[in-house]
Scaffold this motif. Structure first.
Motif, PDB file in Angstrom:
ATOM      1  N   ILE A 101      -9.371  -3.073  -5.469  1.00 42.62           N
ATOM      2  CA  ILE A 101      -8.717  -1.788  -5.732  1.00 42.62           C
ATOM      3  C   ILE A 101      -9.728  -0.658  -5.912  1.00 42.62           C
ATOM      4  O   ILE A 101      -9.557   0.436  -5.371  1.00 42.62           O
ATOM      5  N   ALA A 105      -9.942   2.709  -3.519  1.00 41.20           N
ATOM      6  CA  ALA A 105      -9.718   4.057  -4.055  1.00 41.20           C
ATOM      7  C   ALA A 105     -10.880   4.991  -3.709  1.00 41.20           C
ATOM      8  O   ALA A 105     -10.684   6.187  -3.500  1.00 41.20           O
ATOM      9  N   SER A 108     -10.662   5.619   0.484  1.00 39.04           N
ATOM     10  CA  SER A 108      -9.477   6.268   1.063  1.00 39.04           C
ATOM     11  C   SER A 108      -9.629   7.782   1.072  1.00 39.04           C
ATOM     12  O   SER A 108     -10.021   8.395   0.070  1.00 39.04           O
ATOM     13  N   HIS A 112      -3.621   7.454  -0.233  1.00 37.47           N
ATOM     14  CA  HIS A 112      -2.371   6.691  -0.067  1.00 37.47           C
ATOM     15  C   HIS A 112      -2.780   5.297   0.409  1.00 37.47           C
ATOM     16  O   HIS A 112      -3.266   5.134   1.531  1.00 37.47           O
ATOM     17  N   ILE A 113      -2.601   4.313  -0.463  1.00 33.84           N
ATOM     18  CA  ILE A 113      -3.189   2.978  -0.265  1.00 33.84           C
ATOM     19  C   ILE A 113      -2.114   1.908  -0.341  1.00 33.84           C
ATOM     20  O   ILE A 113      -1.199   1.974  -1.167  1.00 33.84           O
ATOM     21  N   LEU A 115      -1.367  -2.085  -1.083  1.00 32.62           N
ATOM     22  CA  LEU A 115      -1.853  -3.362  -1.615  1.00 32.62           C
ATOM     23  C   LEU A 115      -1.004  -4.470  -1.012  1.00 32.62           C
ATOM     24  O   LEU A 115       0.167  -4.624  -1.346  1.00 32.62           O
ATOM     25  N   ILE A 131      -5.218  -1.089 -11.216  1.00 36.16           N
ATOM     26  CA  ILE A 131      -4.740   0.143 -10.585  1.00 36.16           C
ATOM     27  C   ILE A 131      -4.860   1.312 -11.566  1.00 36.16           C
ATOM     28  O   ILE A 131      -5.330   2.404 -11.213  1.00 36.16           O
ATOM     29  N   ALA A 135      -7.500   3.444  -9.866  1.00 35.38           N
ATOM     30  CA  ALA A 135      -6.765   4.137  -8.796  1.00 35.38           C
ATOM     31  C   ALA A 135      -5.571   4.913  -9.322  1.00 35.38           C
ATOM     32  O   ALA A 135      -4.576   5.081  -8.624  1.00 35.38           O
ATOM     33  N   CYS A 138      -4.349   7.699  -7.160  1.00 35.18           N
ATOM     34  CA  CYS A 138      -3.894   7.332  -5.817  1.00 35.18           C
ATOM     35  C   CYS A 138      -2.417   6.922  -5.833  1.00 35.18           C
ATOM     36  O   CYS A 138      -1.882   6.521  -6.866  1.00 35.18           O
ATOM     37  N   GLN A 139      -1.794   7.025  -4.675  1.00 37.87           N
ATOM     38  CA  GLN A 139      -0.453   6.474  -4.492  1.00 37.87           C
ATOM     39  C   GLN A 139      -0.607   5.057  -3.941  1.00 37.87           C
ATOM     40  O   GLN A 139      -1.105   4.880  -2.828  1.00 37.87           O
ATOM     41  N   ILE A 140      -0.199   4.080  -4.713  1.00 35.82           N
ATOM     42  CA  ILE A 140      -0.382   2.680  -4.331  1.00 35.82           C
ATOM     43  C   ILE A 140       0.959   2.070  -3.944  1.00 35.82           C
ATOM     44  O   ILE A 140       1.893   2.016  -4.756  1.00 35.82           O
ATOM     45  N   LYS A 142       2.856  -1.367  -2.980  1.00 32.18           N
ATOM     46  CA  LYS A 142       2.677  -2.814  -3.139  1.00 32.18           C
ATOM     47  C   LYS A 142       3.628  -3.555  -2.211  1.00 32.18           C
ATOM     48  O   LYS A 142       4.812  -3.237  -2.139  1.00 32.18           O
TER      49      LYS A 142
END
Length: 268
Positions: A101, A105, A108, A112-113, A115, A131, A135, A138-140, A142
């Motif tokens: 992670i 982060a 990127s 916008h990531i 997982l 996270i 991160a 960030c927008q994670i 899943k």
């Protein structure tokens, strides 16, 4: 270090070969063992208690016959729960595998990531903590998938990849045009990275912890004393017989340098 250390890689399936490959590239001269608990595959569908119990049982059993110098838990799902128990029992280095992670982060550009992991990994509090720590800006997204684990397992055993099934699993991300980074949060997934890329052409960066784990293993080996120098044969252990054992072993001899497949009887 010049002496050959005995290093065990453990997973419920063959995903750990993606980590083993990185370690082998960096440290080609050590004694390698690989154990997969195919009787309990996949771990993502099992309780935390069972994962801990099985991991301990397999590692203890192998250590009785082949004194281990270091263990790599080459499974994200197991690593989120078993490391404290292993470190309490063994007095050797234990290396876990967790989703990458922090580097994702950092790399990127859109923040916008995705997982991509197993169902077991994405719901762990440990992952949410990573996270939050690395991160939070960030927008994670899943996505937990057992199907992708099975597709990767089939690929390394010599079957063709079902691209349609793969596309269906990843369809929810296909239209997220600013998703530029995907964390391969299961050790199986680097084995099908090229196929995942076909399904997610907008993704620029695929991140997995394999190279970092190899460096960590090299660092830890510098400060240990090798326990046994007798064994040199690289072995694979499984926990139940399966239909394509001969085909599987031939592929692994050629590709990974293992010489024998051994059935591990945990009841003995």
């Amino acid at each position: 270090m010049n002496e050959k250390a005995t290093i065990l890689f453990f997973d419920s399936g063959v995903g750990g070969f993606s980590v083993y490959h990185e370690v082998l590239d960096l440290l080609p001269h050590h004694h390698y063992l690989y154990a997969f608990d195919n009787e309990m595959f996949p771990f993502s569908e099992k309780s935390e208690e069972l994962v801990i119990q099985r991991t301990l049982a397999v590692c203890k059993k192998i250590n009785e016959r082949y004194p281990l110098d270091l263990i790599v838990i080459a499974c994200n799902t197991a690593s989120t729960v078993v490391l404290p128990a292993l470190r309490e029992y063994f007095d050797i280095p234990i290396v876990g595998t967790v989703p990458a992670i922090k580097p994702a982060a950092e790399i990127s550009q859109t923040k916008h990531i995705g997982l991509l992991a197993t169902k077991g990994t994405v719901k762990r509090a440990y992952v949410n903590d990573l996270i939050e720590k690395y991160a939070s800006h960030c927008q994670i997204e899943k996505l937990g998938s057992t199907k992708l684990v099975e597709i990767a397992q089939d690929k390394i055993q010599g079957d063709s990849v079902d691209l349609l099934a793969l596309k269906n699993e990843l369809e929810i991300w296909a239209k997220k045009t600013d998703l530029d980074t995907v964390i391969l949060g299961c050790t199986h997934f680097p084995l099908i990275k090229d196929e995942i890329q076909i399904c997610l052409p907008q993704v620029k960066y695929f991140v997995d912890p394999g190279a970092a784990i190899a460096k960590r293993v090299a660092y830890l080996l510098d400060s240990i004393k090798v326990r046994s120098k007798k064994e040199t044969k690289n072995l694979i252990f499984c926990t139940k017989h399966f239909s394509i054992e001969n085909k599987f072993l031939q592929a692994l001899k050629f590709r990974w340098g293992f010489e024998e497949l051994v059935l591990l009887n945990l009841d003995e």
